[in-house]
Write an enzyme that holds these catalytic residues in place. Structure first.
Site, PDB file in Angstrom:
ATOM      1  N   GLY A   1      37.098  51.509  33.187  1.00 36.88           N
ATOM      2  CA  GLY A   1      37.463  50.856  34.217  1.00 36.88           C
ATOM      3  C   GLY A   1      38.741  51.539  34.854  1.00 36.88           C
ATOM      4  N   ALA A   2      39.542  53.183  34.960  1.00 38.67           N
ATOM      5  CA  ALA A   2      41.236  52.841  35.040  1.00 38.67           C
ATOM      6  C   ALA A   2      41.462  53.560  36.380  1.00 38.67           C
ATOM      7  CB  ALA A   2      41.414  54.072  33.988  1.00 38.67           C
TER       8      ALA A   2
ATOM      9  N   ARG B   1      34.879  57.601  39.270  1.00 41.91           N
ATOM     10  CA  ARG B   1      35.446  58.525  40.353  1.00 41.91           C
ATOM     11  C   ARG B   1      36.349  59.320  39.506  1.00 41.91           C
ATOM     12  NH1 ARG B   1      36.908  53.153  43.919  1.00 41.91           N
ATOM     13  NH2 ARG B   1      37.381  52.106  41.586  1.00 41.91           N
TER      14      ARG B   1
ATOM     15  N   TYR C   1      27.479  36.337  37.649  1.00 38.21           N
ATOM     16  CA  TYR C   1      29.433  36.869  37.487  1.00 38.21           C
ATOM     17  C   TYR C   1      29.903  36.042  36.104  1.00 38.21           C
ATOM     18  CZ  TYR C   1      34.357  38.468  36.941  1.00 38.21           C
ATOM     19  OH  TYR C   1      35.279  39.078  36.478  1.00 38.21           O
TER      20      TYR C   1
ATOM     21  N   GLY D   1      43.062  35.284  35.652  1.00 43.16           N
ATOM     22  CA  GLY D   1      42.157  34.533  36.778  1.00 43.16           C
ATOM     23  C   GLY D   1      42.519  35.404  38.512  1.00 43.16           C
TER      24      GLY D   1
ATOM     25  N   THR E   1      42.558  43.068  43.465  1.00 42.70           N
ATOM     26  CA  THR E   1      42.978  44.287  43.293  1.00 42.70           C
ATOM     27  C   THR E   1      41.718  44.465  44.577  1.00 42.70           C
ATOM     28  OG1 THR E   1      41.118  43.335  41.641  1.00 42.70           O
ATOM     29  CG2 THR E   1      43.272  43.441  40.725  1.00 42.70           C
TER      30      THR E   1
ATOM     31  N   PHE F   1      38.523  44.343  43.161  1.00 40.16           N
ATOM     32  CA  PHE F   1      37.666  43.492  42.556  1.00 40.16           C
ATOM     33  C   PHE F   1      36.723  43.116  43.722  1.00 40.16           C
ATOM     34  CE2 PHE F   1      36.423  39.008  41.341  1.00 40.16           C
ATOM     35  CZ  PHE F   1      35.956  39.556  40.511  1.00 40.16           C
TER      36      PHE F   1
HETATM   37  P1  NDP Z   1      38.864  47.108  40.007  1.00 45.82           P
HETATM   38  O1  NDP Z   1      37.627  47.544  41.148  1.00 45.82           O
HETATM   39  O2  NDP Z   1      40.306  47.503  41.007  1.00 45.82           O
HETATM   40  O3  NDP Z   1      38.511  47.945  39.273  1.00 45.82           O
HETATM   41  C1  NDP Z   1      37.315  48.232  38.309  1.00 45.82           C
HETATM   42  C2  NDP Z   1      37.178  49.196  37.353  1.00 45.82           C
HETATM   43  O4  NDP Z   1      35.897  49.191  36.912  1.00 45.82           O
HETATM   44  C3  NDP Z   1      36.849  50.772  38.368  1.00 45.82           C
HETATM   45  O5  NDP Z   1      37.477  51.433  38.213  1.00 45.82           O
HETATM   46  C4  NDP Z   1      35.969  51.170  38.061  1.00 45.82           C
HETATM   47  O6  NDP Z   1      35.349  52.254  38.061  1.00 45.82           O
HETATM   48  C5  NDP Z   1      35.155  50.724  37.148  1.00 45.82           C
HETATM   49  N1  NDP Z   1      33.988  50.563  37.109  1.00 45.82           N
HETATM   50  C6  NDP Z   1      32.920  49.821  37.360  1.00 45.82           C
HETATM   51  N2  NDP Z   1      31.628  49.910  37.685  1.00 45.82           N
HETATM   52  C7  NDP Z   1      32.082  51.014  36.192  1.00 45.82           C
HETATM   53  C8  NDP Z   1      30.526  51.391  35.966  1.00 45.82           C
HETATM   54  N3  NDP Z   1      29.450  51.295  36.174  1.00 45.82           N
HETATM   55  N4  NDP Z   1      30.602  52.633  35.145  1.00 45.82           N
HETATM   56  C9  NDP Z   1      32.568  52.762  34.371  1.00 45.82           C
HETATM   57  N5  NDP Z   1      33.289  52.422  35.241  1.00 45.82           N
HETATM   58  C10 NDP Z   1      33.282  51.396  35.948  1.00 45.82           C
HETATM   59  O7  NDP Z   1      38.773  45.271  39.272  1.00 45.82           O
HETATM   60  P2  NDP Z   1      40.095  45.002  38.736  1.00 45.82           P
HETATM   61  O8  NDP Z   1      40.437  46.076  37.992  1.00 45.82           O
HETATM   62  O9  NDP Z   1      40.163  43.429  39.040  1.00 45.82           O
HETATM   63  O10 NDP Z   1      38.653  44.327  37.471  1.00 45.82           O
HETATM   64  C11 NDP Z   1      38.775  45.024  36.468  1.00 45.82           C
HETATM   65  C12 NDP Z   1      38.023  43.760  35.200  1.00 45.82           C
HETATM   66  O11 NDP Z   1      38.910  42.351  35.643  1.00 45.82           O
HETATM   67  C13 NDP Z   1      36.967  43.278  35.011  1.00 45.82           C
HETATM   68  O12 NDP Z   1      36.034  43.830  34.338  1.00 45.82           O
HETATM   69  C14 NDP Z   1      36.777  42.090  35.731  1.00 45.82           C
HETATM   70  O13 NDP Z   1      35.456  41.268  36.060  1.00 45.82           O
HETATM   71  C15 NDP Z   1      37.974  41.909  35.841  1.00 45.82           C
HETATM   72  N6  NDP Z   1      38.616  40.793  36.311  1.00 45.82           N
HETATM   73  C16 NDP Z   1      39.041  41.071  37.323  1.00 45.82           C
HETATM   74  C17 NDP Z   1      39.812  39.793  38.141  1.00 45.82           C
HETATM   75  C18 NDP Z   1      40.107  40.161  39.700  1.00 45.82           C
HETATM   76  O14 NDP Z   1      40.259  38.758  40.004  1.00 45.82           O
HETATM   77  N7  NDP Z   1      40.632  41.039  39.858  1.00 45.82           N
HETATM   78  C19 NDP Z   1      39.699  38.582  37.696  1.00 45.82           C
HETATM   79  C20 NDP Z   1      39.466  38.334  36.292  1.00 45.82           C
HETATM   80  C21 NDP Z   1      38.857  39.579  35.451  1.00 45.82           C
HETATM   81  P3  NDP Z   1      34.920  53.456  38.935  1.00 45.82           P
HETATM   82  O15 NDP Z   1      34.173  52.161  39.958  1.00 45.82           O
HETATM   83  O16 NDP Z   1      35.249  54.308  38.832  1.00 45.82           O
HETATM   84  O17 NDP Z   1      33.851  53.943  38.250  1.00 45.82           O
HETATM   85  C1  8X3 Z   2      38.268  37.388  38.615  1.00 43.37           C
HETATM   86  C2  8X3 Z   2      38.021  35.770  39.009  1.00 43.37           C
HETATM   87  O1  8X3 Z   2      38.051  33.832  39.776  1.00 43.37           O
HETATM   88  O2  8X3 Z   2      36.427  35.657  41.044  1.00 43.37           O
HETATM   89  O3  8X3 Z   2      36.646  37.013  37.416  1.00 43.37           O
HETATM   90  O4  8X3 Z   2      35.838  35.304  39.525  1.00 43.37           O
HETATM   91  S1  8X3 Z   2      36.972  34.265  39.675  1.00 43.37           S
END
Ligand code: NDP
Ligand code: 8X3
Length: 251
Positions: free
Chosen positions: A9-10, A35, A153, A184, A188, A190
């Site tokens: 997920g980079a 992507r 989730y 938390g 992003t 997200f």
């Molecule tokens: P983003 O949506 O910005 O990034 C998510 C990344 O995951 C993207 O690079 C995406 O790449 C990749 N991804 C999603 N589905 C797939 C798939 N099926 N195959 C391969 N890659 C995948 O979100 P975040 O950076 O915030 O999220 C990263 C992690 O952090 C997640 O696990 C999320 O649950 C967790 N998290 C996020 C928080 C927040 O508030 N933002 C808080 C706590 C945890 P692509 O679409 O190119 O495949």
């Molecule tokens: C992402 C943080 O609070 O939206 O894991 O679940 S929250």
């Protein structure tokens, strides 16, 4: 010799920031996601800016065969991975249990839980052969406390917490570190993904306070990955100053 980090997920958010942080410190990076265009752009930016080597690998982490194929077909020099960051993941929807979509539940479990387990299983033989390695799992505060309408989730992130604990026990004999980082709210893509492109709903999540930034989590991952060989951070919950846990967010 430069160290190697593999980040799932980079193409966005935490994963992209983690690649940038490690590349800035001279690590070679394997960056993965679906992507291809984003990964290619990031790879050329990192190579140009930091002179590191970057390999892109495009696959859907839900696809078990694709995951194992991606690791098995890595060039030999790239198989000497030091750190695996299991970051790819998502939330889909925020609905009461009775209204939540079965498809959303499937996608979250297939990605956040099964995808993370497939990646770990695929990389582990390399770590076991080396008798060293570090797995960093990105969990969530949602994996520590369940909140209203977070059902699927939260369950998937509780599973990440459990899997991290299980790995830590089972992998002790192989000298493999397992760190779980539980962020938390962080700004992003997200919430845009969670609310299926609804920018207004996504924007409201971060309104009225200073949320975490992706680079905050990246610098913590870097700290955890660069401690002495005998030191392992097991579990870290990280929030912005306005957030106490899943329930209490001061706006
Ligand atoms: P983003 O949506 O910005 O990034 C998510 C990344 O995951 C993207 O690079 C995406 O790449 C990749 N991804 C999603 N589905 C797939 C798939 N099926 N195959 C391969 N890659 C995948 O979100 P975040 O950076 O915030 O999220 C990263 C992690 O952090 C997640 O696990 C999320 O649950 C967790 N998290 C996020 C928080 C927040 O508030 N933002 C808080 C706590 C945890 P692509 O679409 O190119 O495949
Ligand atoms: C992402 C943080 O609070 O939206 O894991 O679940 S929250």
């Amino acid at each position: 010799m430069s160290k190697i980090i593999l980040i799932t997920g980079a193409s966005s958010g935490f994963g992209k920031a983690i690649a940038e942080t490690f590349a800035a410190a001279g690590w070679n990076c394997i960056i993965t996601g679906r992507r291809a265009d984003r990964l290619t752009a990031l790879a050329s930016e990192l190579t140009k800016q930091y002179g590191v080597e970057v390999l892109t690998s495009v696959f859907d982490i839900q696809d078990r065969k694709a995951v194992f194929n991606a690791i098995e077909t890595l060039p030999a020099a790239w198989k000497q991975i030091d750190v695996l960051v299991n970051n790819a993941g998502l939330a889909l929807g925020r609905d009461s249990f009775e209204n939540a979509s079965l498809d959303d539940w499937d996608t979250m479990f297939d990605t956040n839980v099964k995808g993370l387990m497939y990646m770990s299983k695929a990389v582990l033989p390399l770590f076991i052969q080396q008798q060293k390695g570090h797995i960093i799992n990105i969990g969530s505060t949602a994996g520590k406390e369940v909140y209203k309408d977070g059902n699927g989730y939260c369950a998937s992130k509780h599973a990440v917490d459990a899997i991290s604990k299980a790995m830590r026990i089972d992998l002790l004999p192989h000298h493999i570190k397992v760190t779980a980082i539980h962020p938390g709210a962080a700004e992003t893509e997200f919430s845009l993904v969670r609310f299926k492109g609804d920018e207004q709903k996504a924007g409201l999540v971060y309104d009225g306070y200073k949320a975490l930034e992706a680079k905050d989590i990246a610098s913590i991952a870097f700290y955890a990955a660069t401690l002495p060989a005998h030191v392992c951070i097991n579990d870290l919950t990280v929030t912005c100053l306005s957030q106490a846990n899943s329930f209490y967010l001061h706006k």
